[in-house]
Design a protein around this motif. Structure first.
Motif, PDB file in Angstrom:
ATOM      1  N   UNK A  10      57.645  -3.779  58.928  1.00 49.82           N
ATOM      2  CA  UNK A  10      58.480  -4.799  58.300  1.00 49.82           C
ATOM      3  C   UNK A  10      59.698  -4.195  57.604  1.00 49.82           C
ATOM      4  N   UNK A  11      59.551  -3.013  57.040  1.00 49.68           N
ATOM      5  CA  UNK A  11      60.680  -2.344  56.384  1.00 49.68           C
ATOM      6  C   UNK A  11      61.727  -1.963  57.428  1.00 49.68           C
ATOM      7  N   UNK A  12      61.298  -1.406  58.538  1.00 49.12           N
ATOM      8  CA  UNK A  12      62.235  -1.045  59.604  1.00 49.12           C
ATOM      9  C   UNK A  12      62.908  -2.296  60.167  1.00 49.12           C
ATOM     10  N   UNK A  13      62.148  -3.369  60.298  1.00 52.72           N
ATOM     11  CA  UNK A  13      62.705  -4.639  60.789  1.00 52.72           C
ATOM     12  C   UNK A  13      63.798  -5.146  59.849  1.00 52.72           C
ATOM     13  N   UNK A  14      63.535  -5.115  58.544  1.00 50.67           N
ATOM     14  CA  UNK A  14      64.532  -5.566  57.559  1.00 50.67           C
ATOM     15  C   UNK A  14      65.775  -4.678  57.585  1.00 50.67           C
ATOM     16  N   UNK A  15      65.580  -3.378  57.758  1.00 49.58           N
ATOM     17  CA  UNK A  15      66.726  -2.477  57.876  1.00 49.58           C
ATOM     18  C   UNK A  15      67.549  -2.821  59.117  1.00 49.58           C
ATOM     19  N   UNK A  16      66.882  -3.128  60.215  1.00 46.10           N
ATOM     20  CA  UNK A  16      67.588  -3.529  61.428  1.00 46.10           C
ATOM     21  C   UNK A  16      68.431  -4.767  61.207  1.00 46.10           C
ATOM     22  N   UNK A  17      67.852  -5.752  60.532  1.00 47.45           N
ATOM     23  CA  UNK A  17      68.608  -6.980  60.236  1.00 47.45           C
ATOM     24  C   UNK A  17      69.792  -6.690  59.327  1.00 47.45           C
ATOM     25  N   UNK A  18      69.574  -5.856  58.325  1.00 47.20           N
ATOM     26  CA  UNK A  18      70.638  -5.513  57.387  1.00 47.20           C
ATOM     27  C   UNK A  18      71.786  -4.795  58.093  1.00 47.20           C
ATOM     28  N   UNK A  19      71.470  -3.799  58.909  1.00 42.73           N
ATOM     29  CA  UNK A  19      72.511  -3.068  59.628  1.00 42.73           C
ATOM     30  C   UNK A  19      73.237  -3.981  60.618  1.00 42.73           C
ATOM     31  N   UNK A  61      75.665  -0.765  64.435  1.00 41.38           N
ATOM     32  CA  UNK A  61      74.887  -1.337  65.542  1.00 41.38           C
ATOM     33  C   UNK A  61      73.847  -0.335  66.038  1.00 41.38           C
ATOM     34  N   UNK A  62      74.226   0.935  66.138  1.00 34.85           N
ATOM     35  CA  UNK A  62      73.254   1.956  66.570  1.00 34.85           C
ATOM     36  C   UNK A  62      72.103   2.077  65.565  1.00 34.85           C
ATOM     37  N   UNK A  63      72.429   2.061  64.284  1.00 35.91           N
ATOM     38  CA  UNK A  63      71.381   2.142  63.252  1.00 35.91           C
ATOM     39  C   UNK A  63      70.481   0.913  63.310  1.00 35.91           C
ATOM     40  N   UNK A  64      71.078  -0.246  63.581  1.00 33.72           N
ATOM     41  CA  UNK A  64      70.294  -1.473  63.706  1.00 33.72           C
ATOM     42  C   UNK A  64      69.300  -1.346  64.855  1.00 33.72           C
ATOM     43  N   UNK A  65      69.783  -0.940  66.012  1.00 32.14           N
ATOM     44  CA  UNK A  65      68.911  -0.794  67.181  1.00 32.14           C
ATOM     45  C   UNK A  65      67.830   0.250  66.911  1.00 32.14           C
ATOM     46  N   UNK A  66      68.201   1.372  66.311  1.00 24.93           N
ATOM     47  CA  UNK A  66      67.201   2.401  65.993  1.00 24.93           C
ATOM     48  C   UNK A  66      66.116   1.851  65.063  1.00 24.93           C
ATOM     49  N   UNK A  67      66.518   1.058  64.080  1.00 23.34           N
ATOM     50  CA  UNK A  67      65.536   0.485  63.146  1.00 23.34           C
ATOM     51  C   UNK A  67      64.614  -0.498  63.853  1.00 23.34           C
ATOM     52  N   UNK A  68      65.172  -1.345  64.724  1.00 18.07           N
ATOM     53  CA  UNK A  68      64.328  -2.276  65.476  1.00 18.07           C
ATOM     54  C   UNK A  68      63.365  -1.526  66.390  1.00 18.07           C
ATOM     55  N   UNK A  69      63.844  -0.458  67.035  1.00 14.22           N
ATOM     56  CA  UNK A  69      62.967   0.314  67.914  1.00 14.22           C
ATOM     57  C   UNK A  69      61.840   0.978  67.127  1.00 14.22           C
ATOM     58  N   UNK A  70      62.134   1.479  65.927  1.00 15.04           N
ATOM     59  CA  UNK A  70      61.074   2.050  65.077  1.00 15.04           C
ATOM     60  C   UNK A  70      60.066   0.971  64.707  1.00 15.04           C
ATOM     61  N   UNK A  71      60.566  -0.205  64.359  1.00 13.04           N
ATOM     62  CA  UNK A  71      59.677  -1.314  64.016  1.00 13.04           C
ATOM     63  C   UNK A  71      58.764  -1.653  65.195  1.00 13.04           C
ATOM     64  N   UNK A  72      59.339  -1.664  66.391  1.00 11.29           N
ATOM     65  CA  UNK A  72      58.549  -2.001  67.579  1.00 11.29           C
ATOM     66  C   UNK A  72      57.573  -0.897  67.973  1.00 11.29           C
ATOM     67  N   UNK A  73      57.893   0.349  67.647  1.00 10.54           N
ATOM     68  CA  UNK A  73      56.916   1.412  67.896  1.00 10.54           C
ATOM     69  C   UNK A  73      55.681   1.220  67.024  1.00 10.54           C
TER      70      UNK A  73
END
Length: 172
Positions: free
Chosen positions: A43-52, A70-82
């Protein structure tokens, strides 16, 4: 006991960031601190993705900043999905970020259509995400491949199968 304290601190920082954070910078600091304490909370990585993503959308006039965000956003979403590969919201938000990146000519680490498909497959037919996936794909109808058009049509058909007149009017 130390692990429990780390999880509790992570959760507290996460809820502070979601709640009463003063602004995007304060929210980012709280979420980064939460990750430093316990980096396994999707959830923290997801929120970071939304913020970025929000910050990148606001920085469209500054290509260097925008592209990095945008790259940081995608990286955060990918971490969340892992950490939680069954999150339809994370797949949907990742697809949105990837779609924006494709509009800007930025390389996509994964295809946005596949992420939309995963989001739709993981959510129920009457959910808002399922409907939103259909709506986004309808907006890109001309660029879809024949199999992708079939998928989009099936989603829209199932989303409109209920008696929700507002959805139909929204699509029209």
């Amino acid at each position: 006991m130390l692990l429990q304290a780390a999880v509790a601190r992570n959760a507290r920082l996460y809820w502070q960031a979601k709640g009463d954070a003063a602004g995007p910078d304060a929210k980012a600091r709280l979420l980064d601190r939460a990750n430093a304490v316990f980096p396994w909370n999707d959830a923290v990585h997801f929120e970071l993705g939304k913020l970025y993503f929000e910050r990148a959308a606001e920085a469209l006039g500054n290509p260097a900043e925008r592209d990095g965000l945008f790259r940081r956003s995608v990286d955060s979403y990918l971490r969340s999905l892992r950490l939680n590969p069954a999150s339809p919201a994370a797949h949907f938000e990742l697809a949105q970020a990837l779609l924006y990146m494709s509009y800007l000519g930025l390389p996509e680490p994964v295809g946005h259509f596949e992420e939309y498909r995963r989001a739709a497959d993981l959510t129920g037919h009457n959910s808002q995400i399922h409907y939103d996936v259909g709506k986004v794909l309808l907006g890109r109808w001309e660029s879809l491949e024949p199999g992708e058009k079939d998928f989009a049509a099936a989603i829209l058909k199932s989303s409109l199968a209920g008696k929700d007149e507002e959805r139909l009017l929204d699509l029209l």
